[in-house]
Design an enzyme around this catalytic site. Structure first.
Site, PDB file in Angstrom:
ATOM      1  N   GLY A 103     -42.776  39.373  42.371  1.00  0.00           N
ATOM      2  CA  GLY A 103     -43.110  38.740  41.091  1.00  0.00           C
ATOM      3  C   GLY A 103     -43.815  39.712  40.166  1.00  0.00           C
ATOM      4  O   GLY A 103     -44.679  40.494  40.605  1.00  0.00           O
TER       5      GLY A 103
ATOM      6  N   GLY B  91     -44.765  38.506  36.864  1.00  0.00           N
ATOM      7  CA  GLY B  91     -45.381  37.759  35.770  1.00  0.00           C
ATOM      8  C   GLY B  91     -46.831  38.222  35.656  1.00  0.00           C
ATOM      9  O   GLY B  91     -47.213  39.266  36.208  1.00  0.00           O
ATOM     10  N   LEU B  92     -47.632  37.448  34.969  1.00  0.00           N
ATOM     11  CA  LEU B  92     -49.015  37.890  34.794  1.00  0.00           C
ATOM     12  C   LEU B  92     -49.736  38.031  36.132  1.00  0.00           C
ATOM     13  O   LEU B  92     -50.535  38.955  36.311  1.00  0.00           O
ATOM     14  CB  LEU B  92     -49.749  36.922  33.869  1.00  0.00           C
ATOM     15  CG  LEU B  92     -49.313  37.075  32.411  1.00  0.00           C
ATOM     16  CD1 LEU B  92     -49.900  35.976  31.541  1.00  0.00           C
ATOM     17  CD2 LEU B  92     -49.702  38.450  31.858  1.00  0.00           C
ATOM     18  N   ALA B  93     -49.427  37.169  37.094  1.00  0.00           N
ATOM     19  CA  ALA B  93     -50.104  37.273  38.389  1.00  0.00           C
ATOM     20  C   ALA B  93     -49.611  38.509  39.156  1.00  0.00           C
ATOM     21  O   ALA B  93     -50.403  39.385  39.524  1.00  0.00           O
ATOM     22  CB  ALA B  93     -49.884  36.002  39.203  1.00  0.00           C
TER      23      ALA B  93
ATOM     24  N   HIS C  42     -46.185  17.903  30.089  1.00  0.00           N
ATOM     25  CA  HIS C  42     -46.866  18.330  28.865  1.00  0.00           C
ATOM     26  C   HIS C  42     -46.510  17.384  27.718  1.00  0.00           C
ATOM     27  O   HIS C  42     -45.335  17.101  27.487  1.00  0.00           O
ATOM     28  CB  HIS C  42     -46.407  19.752  28.521  1.00  0.00           C
ATOM     29  CG  HIS C  42     -47.292  20.451  27.549  1.00  0.00           C
ATOM     30  ND1 HIS C  42     -47.505  19.982  26.285  1.00  0.00           N
ATOM     31  CD2 HIS C  42     -48.022  21.590  27.662  1.00  0.00           C
ATOM     32  CE1 HIS C  42     -48.332  20.806  25.656  1.00  0.00           C
ATOM     33  NE2 HIS C  42     -48.662  21.793  26.471  1.00  0.00           N
TER      34      HIS C  42
ATOM     35  N   ARG D 193     -53.726  16.821  29.014  1.00  0.00           N
ATOM     36  CA  ARG D 193     -52.268  16.633  28.982  1.00  0.00           C
ATOM     37  C   ARG D 193     -51.784  15.390  29.723  1.00  0.00           C
ATOM     38  O   ARG D 193     -50.904  14.685  29.243  1.00  0.00           O
ATOM     39  CB  ARG D 193     -51.597  17.862  29.614  1.00  0.00           C
ATOM     40  CG  ARG D 193     -51.789  19.061  28.760  1.00  0.00           C
ATOM     41  CD  ARG D 193     -51.248  20.306  29.394  1.00  0.00           C
ATOM     42  NE  ARG D 193     -51.484  21.400  28.469  1.00  0.00           N
ATOM     43  CZ  ARG D 193     -51.152  22.657  28.696  1.00  0.00           C
ATOM     44  NH1 ARG D 193     -50.575  22.998  29.832  1.00  0.00           N
ATOM     45  NH2 ARG D 193     -51.392  23.574  27.803  1.00  0.00           N
TER      46      ARG D 193
ATOM     47  N   HIS E 238     -43.719  20.678  32.834  1.00  0.00           N
ATOM     48  CA  HIS E 238     -44.192  21.943  32.275  1.00  0.00           C
ATOM     49  C   HIS E 238     -44.781  22.905  33.306  1.00  0.00           C
ATOM     50  O   HIS E 238     -44.617  24.118  33.206  1.00  0.00           O
ATOM     51  CB  HIS E 238     -45.256  21.614  31.227  1.00  0.00           C
ATOM     52  CG  HIS E 238     -45.837  22.807  30.553  1.00  0.00           C
ATOM     53  ND1 HIS E 238     -45.096  23.654  29.770  1.00  0.00           N
ATOM     54  CD2 HIS E 238     -47.096  23.312  30.546  1.00  0.00           C
ATOM     55  CE1 HIS E 238     -45.872  24.626  29.291  1.00  0.00           C
ATOM     56  NE2 HIS E 238     -47.081  24.453  29.764  1.00  0.00           N
TER      57      HIS E 238
ATOM     58  N   ARG F  29     -53.710  20.469  35.274  1.00  0.00           N
ATOM     59  CA  ARG F  29     -54.238  21.729  34.742  1.00  0.00           C
ATOM     60  C   ARG F  29     -54.581  21.566  33.269  1.00  0.00           C
ATOM     61  O   ARG F  29     -53.798  21.017  32.501  1.00  0.00           O
ATOM     62  CB  ARG F  29     -53.187  22.829  34.896  1.00  0.00           C
ATOM     63  CG  ARG F  29     -53.583  24.117  34.213  1.00  0.00           C
ATOM     64  CD  ARG F  29     -52.582  25.212  34.456  1.00  0.00           C
ATOM     65  NE  ARG F  29     -51.334  25.064  33.751  1.00  0.00           N
ATOM     66  CZ  ARG F  29     -51.137  25.371  32.464  1.00  0.00           C
ATOM     67  NH1 ARG F  29     -52.134  25.822  31.729  1.00  0.00           N
ATOM     68  NH2 ARG F  29     -49.950  25.219  31.916  1.00  0.00           N
TER      69      ARG F  29
HETATM   70  C1  LIG Z   1     -43.305  27.361  27.507  1.00  0.00           C
HETATM   71  C2  LIG Z   1     -44.564  27.593  28.269  1.00  0.00           C
HETATM   72  C3  LIG Z   1     -45.724  27.916  27.596  1.00  0.00           C
HETATM   73  C4  LIG Z   1     -46.912  28.143  28.301  1.00  0.00           C
HETATM   74  N1  LIG Z   1     -48.049  28.444  27.614  1.00  0.00           N
HETATM   75  C5  LIG Z   1     -49.195  28.665  28.293  1.00  0.00           C
HETATM   76  C6  LIG Z   1     -50.396  28.993  27.600  1.00  0.00           C
HETATM   77  O1  LIG Z   1     -50.429  29.095  26.384  1.00  0.00           O
HETATM   78  N2  LIG Z   1     -51.518  29.201  28.336  1.00  0.00           N
HETATM   79  C7  LIG Z   1     -51.536  29.103  29.697  1.00  0.00           C
HETATM   80  O2  LIG Z   1     -52.585  29.322  30.301  1.00  0.00           O
HETATM   81  N3  LIG Z   1     -50.394  28.816  30.377  1.00  0.00           N
HETATM   82  C8  LIG Z   1     -49.241  28.597  29.713  1.00  0.00           C
HETATM   83  N4  LIG Z   1     -48.101  28.284  30.409  1.00  0.00           N
HETATM   84  C9  LIG Z   1     -48.095  28.388  31.874  1.00  0.00           C
HETATM   85  C10 LIG Z   1     -47.996  29.857  32.284  1.00  0.00           C
HETATM   86  O3  LIG Z   1     -47.132  30.537  31.403  1.00  0.00           O
HETATM   87  C11 LIG Z   1     -47.482  30.065  33.689  1.00  0.00           C
HETATM   88  O4  LIG Z   1     -48.128  29.201  34.565  1.00  0.00           O
HETATM   89  C12 LIG Z   1     -47.750  31.486  34.145  1.00  0.00           C
HETATM   90  O5  LIG Z   1     -47.256  32.399  33.199  1.00  0.00           O
HETATM   91  C13 LIG Z   1     -47.148  31.765  35.510  1.00  0.00           C
HETATM   92  O6  LIG Z   1     -47.337  33.120  35.810  1.00  0.00           O
HETATM   93  P1  LIG Z   1     -46.939  33.707  37.224  1.00  0.00           P
HETATM   94  O7  LIG Z   1     -47.227  35.159  37.165  1.00  0.00           O
HETATM   95  O8  LIG Z   1     -47.597  32.912  38.283  1.00  0.00           O
HETATM   96  O9  LIG Z   1     -45.367  33.445  37.356  1.00  0.00           O
HETATM   97  P2  LIG Z   1     -44.123  33.859  36.421  1.00  0.00           P
HETATM   98  O10 LIG Z   1     -44.518  34.404  35.118  1.00  0.00           O
HETATM   99  O11 LIG Z   1     -43.206  32.678  36.450  1.00  0.00           O
HETATM  100  O12 LIG Z   1     -43.457  35.039  37.208  1.00  0.00           O
HETATM  101  C14 LIG Z   1     -42.732  34.845  38.401  1.00  0.00           C
HETATM  102  C15 LIG Z   1     -42.183  36.178  38.851  1.00  0.00           C
HETATM  103  O13 LIG Z   1     -41.674  36.023  40.165  1.00  0.00           O
HETATM  104  C16 LIG Z   1     -40.374  36.587  40.235  1.00  0.00           C
HETATM  105  N5  LIG Z   1     -39.658  35.862  41.279  1.00  0.00           N
HETATM  106  C17 LIG Z   1     -39.612  34.522  41.496  1.00  0.00           C
HETATM  107  N6  LIG Z   1     -38.898  34.261  42.597  1.00  0.00           N
HETATM  108  C18 LIG Z   1     -38.480  35.441  43.071  1.00  0.00           C
HETATM  109  C19 LIG Z   1     -37.693  35.813  44.181  1.00  0.00           C
HETATM  110  N7  LIG Z   1     -37.221  34.907  45.049  1.00  0.00           N
HETATM  111  N8  LIG Z   1     -37.429  37.138  44.361  1.00  0.00           N
HETATM  112  C20 LIG Z   1     -37.904  38.070  43.492  1.00  0.00           C
HETATM  113  N9  LIG Z   1     -38.667  37.775  42.446  1.00  0.00           N
HETATM  114  C21 LIG Z   1     -38.956  36.470  42.241  1.00  0.00           C
HETATM  115  C22 LIG Z   1     -39.800  36.455  38.849  1.00  0.00           C
HETATM  116  O14 LIG Z   1     -38.790  37.419  38.676  1.00  0.00           O
HETATM  117  C23 LIG Z   1     -41.054  36.731  38.005  1.00  0.00           C
HETATM  118  O15 LIG Z   1     -41.210  38.127  37.877  1.00  0.00           O
HETATM  119  C24 LIG Z   1     -46.920  28.034  29.707  1.00  0.00           C
HETATM  120  C25 LIG Z   1     -45.751  27.699  30.385  1.00  0.00           C
HETATM  121  C26 LIG Z   1     -44.589  27.454  29.669  1.00  0.00           C
HETATM  122  C27 LIG Z   1     -43.385  27.020  30.420  1.00  0.00           C
END
Ligand SMILES: Cc1cc2nc3c(=O)[nH]c(=O)nc-3n(C[C@H](O)[C@H](O)[C@H](O)COP(=O)(O)OP(=O)(O)OC[C@H]3O[C@@H](n4cnc5c(N)ncnc54)[C@H](O)[C@@H]3O)c2cc1C
Length: 645
Positions: free
Chosen positions: A42, A44-46, A268, A333, A404, A438
């Site tokens: 992954g 994403g931000l995490a 949401h 929410r 959401h 949340r």
């Molecule tokens: C439209 C929208 C707006 C939002 N706005 C806000 C906001 O303003 N403020 C807020 O706090 N939160 C907001 N959220 C929530 C927030 O965006 C998410 O909860 C957060 O970004 C999740 O981050 P993450 O790093 O956990 O996962 P993600 O960003 O979903 O990243 C997941 C990663 O895992 C990888 N991955 C997944 N499965 C596999 C696999 N099997 N093999 C290889 N790679 C894999 C993907 O490729 C990706 O890189 C919003 C959500 C949405 C839907």
């Protein structure tokens, strides 16, 4: 065999726990770090923040994502903002207040120790991101600006217009690229993890499939970190990116990791209503809009078909302001969503099908000018215009609740490690600090807290005892799991059926939305539990089931999606089971049987103040998942009926 679930929350005063824990955690010395290989799934931000930070510390990191670039992770879609207890507005905010709002917002179903740590770390995130150059909005004098989000009476949300996730992810991506260039992080884009490999009970590797060549590969590591995001797309329609799925966490669950609170889904309140049967995605209108937009519906059903500007003030029901005067349009929410459903169920909804309420900016434009509103939310108004063809500066937006975010996820302890040693889970993929609901702008905070500031301290606790234990990929366990993965890919292709993936997924989503969505009851959940196995059979039945064209040795998006939908079909059962077992209402989990006289969620603290964590027991038809409970202890906050009136 899993014994008592121990969250490993450090003892001592709440505000000392994290410091004490860090002071007594095991370390890996700088010279030894390069001897450890960490798998991070992954970006994403995490995951991105974790991979960059671990690389910077000197570990060797292998990082995976299924997109073509790490910076296309779903986090990029986040619009509204990120919370922190900086108290820049001098409006009474503090670490304690952010902690308290989050615990209360989650309807007292999260751990005090974790949430306090999250609030403490929130301030570091803002400093880190500012240093990276994230262009947070600023006041005229140059100070960082804030706005309000639901469930808080202070302004603590930092933002970059309506693109906060994008800007934060670009900052994180730069940090990641720096490590890729330094050689500490090796990046594997367009590579999907399809299973986790356990050796002697520890997570020591993963099996992946290249999404471009179909090649199945083994990767070993000293620890595995899952940062694979949420599973809202189990409902088919959600605000999540189309690719979001449950596969990584669900397959880890099938390998013995506990899945916690799978039924806790966030709906949401401010999304663009569904407009057609073939729609594949819903669009969020950020909660930040509720800072200035006022939510209303006509008081009388007869007025619902009239254009909104022909309905005079006295005939409008600003129902959130009426029901929750202290929080008004910024009610949390879950509460705002249910209130919208309630007025629509009464027949007072607006727009096609009566499934919509107005979000009106007329007052704010009068008070602040159209320009100010454009500066604050211009890109959101533009999205709205592109999708609906309506100009929200002139007519109110129409919004309706949509799936959401998922508060459920793999169970982790205070070190962010699951019950499987070595398997760490961060961001939306873990069961999180948000309890049963949340608060807005808290997911980005949690993802970045986990990746930048928590995992880098807690992972060494595990690694310190693992020197020299990384297995070779020739270990028989790797071969076995690789064979299982290949067999599953072949099994999907062999179905050779007639139904499209979308038609099955859509049917599952509609069933879940109806029976395990904004409101649930025992009879409906039992009905869903009866129907889901039928859908599974429909999917797998040879010649009749799902149709996946092409083969496994090439770029094949239908095959990718089929694997994910197959997992959703199994996971949906776990969600309904969890929702049935939790015989109370809390946060986003609204069991119709349990409500206060004025229709609010009615908790049962005596029996359900606990995390529900499910253990896979093999084929569910033979033995259903086993429930473990982690009792929640509240030493600081007093459990009360949550009120935003
Ligand atoms: C439209 C929208 C707006 C939002 N706005 C806000 C906001 O303003 N403020 C807020 O706090 N939160 C907001 N959220 C929530 C927030 O965006 C998410 O909860 C957060 O970004 C999740 O981050 P993450 O790093 O956990 O996962 P993600 O960003 O979903 O990243 C997941 C990663 O895992 C990888 N991955 C997944 N499965 C596999 C696999 N099997 N093999 C290889 N790679 C894999 C993907 O490729 C990706 O890189 C919003 C959500 C949405 C839907």
């Amino acid at each position: 065999m899993i014994g008592t679930l121990d969250g490993k929350i450090p003892s001592g005063p709440l505000d000392q726990k994290w410091r004490t824990h860090r002071d007594h955690s095991r370390l890996v010395s700088p010279n030894n770090r390069r001897k450890f290989e960490i798998i991070v799934v992954g970006t994403g931000l995490a995951g991105g923040s974790a991979a960059a930070t671990l690389g910077e510390l000197g570990y060797r990191v292998k990082c995976f994502c299924y997109q073509d670039s790490p910076r296309r992770a779903h986090s990029i879609a986040a619009q509204g903002g990120i919370n922190a207890a900086k108290n820049y507005q001098n409006d009474g905010d503090s670490v304690y207040r952010l902690f308290y709002d989050t615990i209360k917002g989650g309807d007292f179903r999260s751990r005090e120790g974790n949430v306090y740590r999250l609030a403490e770390v929130s301030n570091l995130i803002i400093d880190q991101c500012v240093e990276q150059g994230v262009p947070f909005a600023r006041e005229y004098g140059g100070l960082l600006a804030n706005r309000s989000f639901g469930g808080a009476q202070v302004s603590r949300t930092f933002y970059a217009r309506g693109q906060t996730g994008q800007q934060l992810l670009l900052g994180c991506y730069q940090a990641l690229c720096r490590q890729i260039s330094a050689g500490t992080v090796q990046m594997f884009p367009q590579t999907e993890m399809l299973d986790v490999v356990l050796v002697d009970g520890h997570a020591k590797g993963i099996i992946t499939r290249s999404l471009t060549s179909g090649k199945i590969e083994r990767h070993s590591g000293d620890a595995v970190v899952l940062a694979t995001g949420g599973y809202g797309n189990v409902f088919y329609l959600s605000t999540n990116a189309r690719g979001c799925n449950v596969t990584a966490t669900y397959r880890a669950y099938k390998k013995g990791a506990l899945f916690a609170n799978p039924c806790f889904t966030q709906i949401h309140p401010t999304c663009i209503p569904q407009s057609g049967y073939y729609q594949s995605k819903l669009t969020l209108m950020s909660e930040s809009l509720r800072n200035d937009g006022r939510v209303w519906v006509p008081k009388r059903k007869e007025d619902c078909k009239k254009p909104p500007n022909e309905i005079p003030e006295p005939d409008r029901d600003y129902y959130l302001e009426r029901k929750y005067p202290s929080y008004g349009n910024l009610a949390p929410r879950d509460i705002a969503s249910r209130a919208a459903k309630e007025v629509c169920d009464e027949g007072r909804g607006v727009g096609p099908g009566g499934r919509g309420v107005y979000l009106d900016f007329a007052d704010a434009i009068k008070r602040l000018s159209e320009n100010t509103i454009r500066e604050r939310y211009g890109n959101l108004f533009e999205i709205y215009h592109k999708i609906t063809g309506e100009n929200a500066y002139q007519v109110p937006m129409r919004i309706y609740p949509a799936v959401h975010y998922t508060m459920g996820g793999l169970w982790v302890d205070y070190n962010l490690m699951s019950n499987v040693p070595g398997l760490h889970v961060i961001g939306e993929a873990n069961f999180s600090d948000h309890g049963a609901n949340r608060l807005g702008a808290s997911a980005l905070m949690q993802g970045l807290a986990d990746g930048y500031f928590i995992l880098p301290y807690t992972l060494p606790n595990y690694l310190a005892g693992q020197t020299g234990k990384r297995p070779s990929i020739d270990h028989p366990e790797f071969k076995k799991v690789e064979d299982d993965v290949s067999a599953r890919v072949k099994k999907i292709l062999d179905v050779n059926g007639k139904r499209s993936l979308d038609s099955i997924h859509r049917e599952l989503g509609a069933l879940l939305w109806d029976k395990c969505g904004m409101a649930r009851n025992a009879a409906g959940l039992r009905e869903a539990l009866g129907k889901i196995p039928e859908l599974q059979e429909e999917f797998w039945s040879r010649g009749r089931g799902v149709r996946v064209p092409g083969n496994g040795e090439d770029f094949n998006q239908a095959l990718e999606r089929a694997g994910r939908v197959a997992d959703f079909l199994e996971f949906a059962e776990l969600m309904c089971l969890d929702a049935l077992e939790r015989d109370e209402s809390c946060g986003g989990h609204f069991r119709e049987e349990h409500q206060t006289p004025d229709g609010e969620a009615l908790r049962n603290d005596e029996n359900y103040a606990a995390v529900f964590a499910w253990e896979y027991q093999g084929n569910p038809a033979m033995a259903g998942p086993k429930l473990h409970r982690e009792p929640l202890h509240f030493e600081t906050v007093h459990l009360t009926q949550r009120s935003y009136k």
